[in-house]
Design a protein around this motif. Sequence first.
Motif, short mmCIF file in Angstrom:
data_model
loop_
_atom_site.label_atom_id
_atom_site.label_comp_id
_atom_site.label_asym_id
_atom_site.label_seq_id
_atom_site.Cartn_x
_atom_site.Cartn_y
_atom_site.Cartn_z
N GLU A 8 0.74 -1.11 -0.04
CA GLU A 8 -0.11 -0.03 -0.06
C GLU A 8 0.90 1.09 -0.03
N PHE A 9 1.68 1.56 0.80
CA PHE A 9 2.77 2.64 0.88
C PHE A 9 3.46 2.60 -0.42
N GLU A 10 4.11 1.61 -0.90
CA GLU A 10 4.71 1.53 -2.12
C GLU A 10 3.89 2.18 -3.32
N ARG A 11 2.61 1.62 -3.20
CA ARG A 11 1.86 2.07 -4.69
C ARG A 11 1.26 3.74 -4.42
N ASN A 12 1.18 3.92 -3.08
CA ASN A 12 0.50 5.18 -2.92
C ASN A 12 1.46 6.32 -2.28
N GLN A 13 2.91 5.96 -2.51
CA GLN A 13 3.72 6.90 -1.94
C GLN A 13 3.51 8.33 -2.35
N GLU A 14 3.09 8.82 -3.76
CA GLU A 14 2.88 10.08 -3.99
C GLU A 14 1.68 10.69 -3.30
N ARG A 15 0.64 10.04 -3.18
CA ARG A 15 -0.52 10.28 -2.49
C ARG A 15 -0.42 10.75 -1.13
N TYR A 16 0.36 9.85 -0.57
CA TYR A 16 0.99 10.12 0.99
C TYR A 16 1.67 11.24 1.18
N LYS A 17 2.64 11.23 0.15
CA LYS A 17 3.43 12.39 0.29
C LYS A 17 2.69 13.59 0.34
N PRO A 35 1.06 -3.67 -15.89
CA PRO A 35 -0.48 -3.90 -15.40
C PRO A 35 -0.53 -4.19 -14.01
N ALA A 36 0.71 -4.76 -13.33
CA ALA A 36 0.87 -4.99 -12.01
C ALA A 36 0.72 -3.76 -11.05
N ASP A 37 1.15 -2.72 -11.92
CA ASP A 37 1.25 -1.33 -11.38
C ASP A 37 0.17 -0.26 -11.55
N PHE A 38 -1.03 -0.90 -12.32
CA PHE A 38 -2.03 0.05 -12.60
C PHE A 38 -2.75 0.46 -11.31
N ASN A 39 -2.79 -0.23 -10.34
CA ASN A 39 -3.15 0.24 -9.07
C ASN A 39 -5.04 0.07 -9.46
N SER A 40 -5.62 0.90 -8.41
CA SER A 40 -7.07 1.08 -8.57
C SER A 40 -7.50 2.45 -9.11
N PHE A 41 -8.84 2.81 -9.54
CA PHE A 41 -9.14 4.11 -10.04
C PHE A 41 -9.30 4.81 -8.58
N ALA A 42 -9.69 4.35 -7.49
CA ALA A 42 -9.58 5.11 -6.31
C ALA A 42 -8.33 5.53 -5.77
N ALA A 43 -7.31 4.90 -6.28
CA ALA A 43 -5.80 5.42 -6.14
C ALA A 43 -5.51 6.75 -7.01
N ARG A 44 -6.03 6.46 -8.08
CA ARG A 44 -5.70 7.33 -9.35
C ARG A 44 -6.58 8.53 -9.48
N ARG A 45 -7.23 8.86 -8.35
CA ARG A 45 -8.27 9.92 -8.37
C ARG A 45 -7.72 11.50 -8.68
N VAL A 46 -6.46 11.52 -8.50
CA VAL A 46 -6.05 13.07 -8.60
C VAL A 46 -5.30 12.79 -9.99
N ASN A 47 -5.50 12.03 -11.01
CA ASN A 47 -5.04 11.99 -12.39
C ASN A 47 -6.31 11.96 -13.11
N HIS A 48 -6.58 13.18 -13.70
CA HIS A 48 -8.19 13.53 -14.56
C HIS A 48 -7.77 12.62 -15.75
N ASP A 49 -6.58 12.18 -16.30
CA ASP A 49 -6.45 11.50 -17.80
C ASP A 49 -6.86 10.24 -17.59
N VAL A 60 -14.60 2.22 -8.88
CA VAL A 60 -13.35 2.49 -8.07
C VAL A 60 -12.37 1.47 -7.95
N GLY A 61 -12.60 0.21 -8.36
CA GLY A 61 -11.66 -1.00 -8.36
C GLY A 61 -10.46 -0.99 -9.06
N THR A 62 -10.11 -2.13 -9.33
CA THR A 62 -8.90 -2.03 -10.06
C THR A 62 -9.08 -1.89 -11.40
N ILE A 63 -7.56 -1.23 -11.72
CA ILE A 63 -7.90 -0.89 -13.51
C ILE A 63 -7.57 -2.19 -14.20
#
Length: 892
Positions: free
Chosen positions: A151-160, A699-713, A679-682
Amino acid sequence: MGQSKDSLKALREFEHQGRPYRYYSLQAAQDNGAGHVMRLPRSLKVLYENMLRHEDGLAVTHEHLTTFCEAVASRQFDKEVFFHPTRILLNDSAGIPLMADLAALRAAVTRNGGDPDRINPQIPADMVVDHSVMVDAFGTPRAFDENLAIEFERNQERYKFLRWAQQSFRNFRVVPPGTGICHQVNVEYLARAIWSEPSGGKTLVYPETLLGTDSHTPMVNSLGVLGWGVGGIEGGAAMLGQPITMALPRVVGCRLTGQLQSGVTATDLVLTLTQRLREYKVVAAFVEYFGPGLASLAFSDRATVSNMAPEYGATMGFFPVDAQTLQYLEQTARGQSNQLIEHYARLQNLWHDPAEAQPDYDEVLEIDLSQIVPSIAGPRRPQDRIPLSESAQRFTTDVEQGAPRLPTDGVSVKEKPWKLTHGAVVIAAITSCTNTSNPSNMMAAGLLARNAVRAGLVSKPWVKTSLAPGSRVVMDYLSRAGLQDSLDQLGFNLVGFGCLTCMGNSGPLDPAIAETIETSGLVAAAVLSGNRNFEGRIHPLAKANYICSPPLVVAYAIAGNAGIDFERDPLGLSADGQPVFLADIWPDATEVATLVNSALDPERFRARYADVFEGDSHWQRLPVARTDTFEWDPDSLYMRQPPFFDDLSPAMPQKKALLGARALLVLGDSITTDHISPVGTITPSSSAGQYLSNLNIEPADFNSFAARRVNHDVMLRGAFANIRIRNLMANGREGGWTRHMPDGVIMPVHTAAECYKHENVPLIVVAGKDYGAGSSRDWAAKGTQLLGIRAIVAEGFERIHRSNLIGMGVLPLQLPPGITRDTLGIDGTEVFDIADIDQIEPRSIKHCTITRADGSSTTVELLCRLDTPLEAAYYENGGILHYIARQMLKTT
């Protein structure tokens, strides 16, 4: 809080335990001309007190206060009411985008010569990071640690970004990852029931109120706290000090009698209530529980019921304060104010006493608790309750009959020594705040697991099992009771403290099982103790999804198939070869009650929450920076500067008539926010997945839509892209597809939207009943706006999504009763003209001319669902935060 004008002279004093207090007396307001305040439902009393306390002559006027009771009595449900919450509760999936919006708004205000420091929460705001963890590892003692690290690895930018926000915004606190679910942390620790502040040398006391950016915020109603879920857009406005405008709610009293029978769980109760209240049609209403049956419901059972208010469609599921409330506050180390709470509640007639006269509800529905039976809900909606005794038969009729025929003994799974049949349970998850906040349910699950292990039963090998409690206290009491070991033996190891499976973060299935499902058409099932089971939400490959109590989740994992008849079919065989039935291992109610009494220990709660804001070593290692504005990384694929304020200026935008519009989608009933914004896995095959693949993301690094909500593209490509959405324009193809007109080419929704943008063609969406049901997902409105959709034409709207659409400058328009997309013959080939859309008046009628491909036309009257003048002002400004920014720029 500014001083109220107090035109009704309601500010009074009382002394309690030798200390002076001030309060706004409801009785005094009634005596001084407010009408029959003391006859109001208790939830409306809290709302009225909130208005009394915030009378400023602008948002809340003397006229508002003196006409409120009259409006309630005459059911003027279009009357505008203003509400100022005490505090805001954020989850990370909505809260991080909201804080990103505020960061972008700071930059926009700065560009326009304003003071960025004015963009700060004006009331306390707490975020609990609970929506980002996924079930990658499971069934091992290391699962929690491994999932947290991932979780911390995937979401490091969001948590920063969160660490920056934590330092740069005032009145903002963060409960770090790995702690619990926001609603459970809220009722166990953050909520107080009453609030106080210095006032005139004394202490002003008033009811706690709350808005949350998750639709399950009503869980706090179980403490007598007035609060509900809003989108991040509306939540941001409240944080910045803007009053929330709402139409006067209808209040349905739900009178409870009797008590639950032995072996019946709070889950069975809430599934029954969800079905009954949905049928009764309580959408956007306040549901207030009362009656003699209330005394038999423990607080945790009430929390389960309140939590699922969005599932039965209500704004709230309100329980008044009584002895059970105070007992829970005492058990969770917050009992020091109990005497003051009781004194104040009795003084204001907010205390529940079944012997007192019934408040003046708009309607009353009676529920006999003794008639509740064990139940599940599914296969695709929480209101679709099934008595457990009928579940096997209903599986056959609801699911299996429409499925492809399989070999009698099932289909083989590559390199596995077993075969799967329709109904194979591939996910069994004890998850979500709805049930993991309930010690009775959790102890029952542990006891059933213990009894199963003693009988020699095991979970089936194809089931992905997981345990995701809503707080760390749950693990404490399960371990202390000696039950966690049995859960572990059945594969229900701790996987994380968060929403996980309930919100679609169920993680991947075994590749061999996934391949079997995809190639054979096998109808796989998921069972969970959550609150939502919408299509495509839990896992893309689980077509049948069932909500049930935690002990039943364990039972289904052992059985391995959702089509089991628990009364006639054994769960398995004991060590000596004897059949073992569910009834043989169902936990004894007395033993459950004994363990629950020992679970709620104040010292345990005090210790667990002593350092709740500190975080673990992962959190502490993140860099901390304090700057007025955030420095966005243009190369980031997680944290992109939101585009919503790029064109913000002090000048008002011009609203254009909506002429020559096309329907981007034509949809049916019950379109949820999951359909609109998954909201789930991309997945690799999705438009968002292909976009990331083109950027060389694996694909292993796509993460979820919930995690990429601050990327409008990314999010733009996810709009209306749920794999189960059915656009009637897509020639029967499921998923995010539409037909571009007039050429008729089938293409992805976002591709068609781009084409229409270049062609200068405005867009609408046509839909049926209950449009926007489900989570309070602001991206369901943001994605709609970014696609260029200017209006939604539907038969009816869910409350939160309608507010979110307005908050993003999208107009909700409602079809007249009896008029539907079918009666109008809409198939997506039409052109729509709404000439008077630029005339902004609340609840006005807009005339829509529909011109068909053959040249014939029909005009239909649409109700403009801008329900209040303030909502009209938000829409006119292009959105709620745009409105606030312009107000700030005027006074800079």
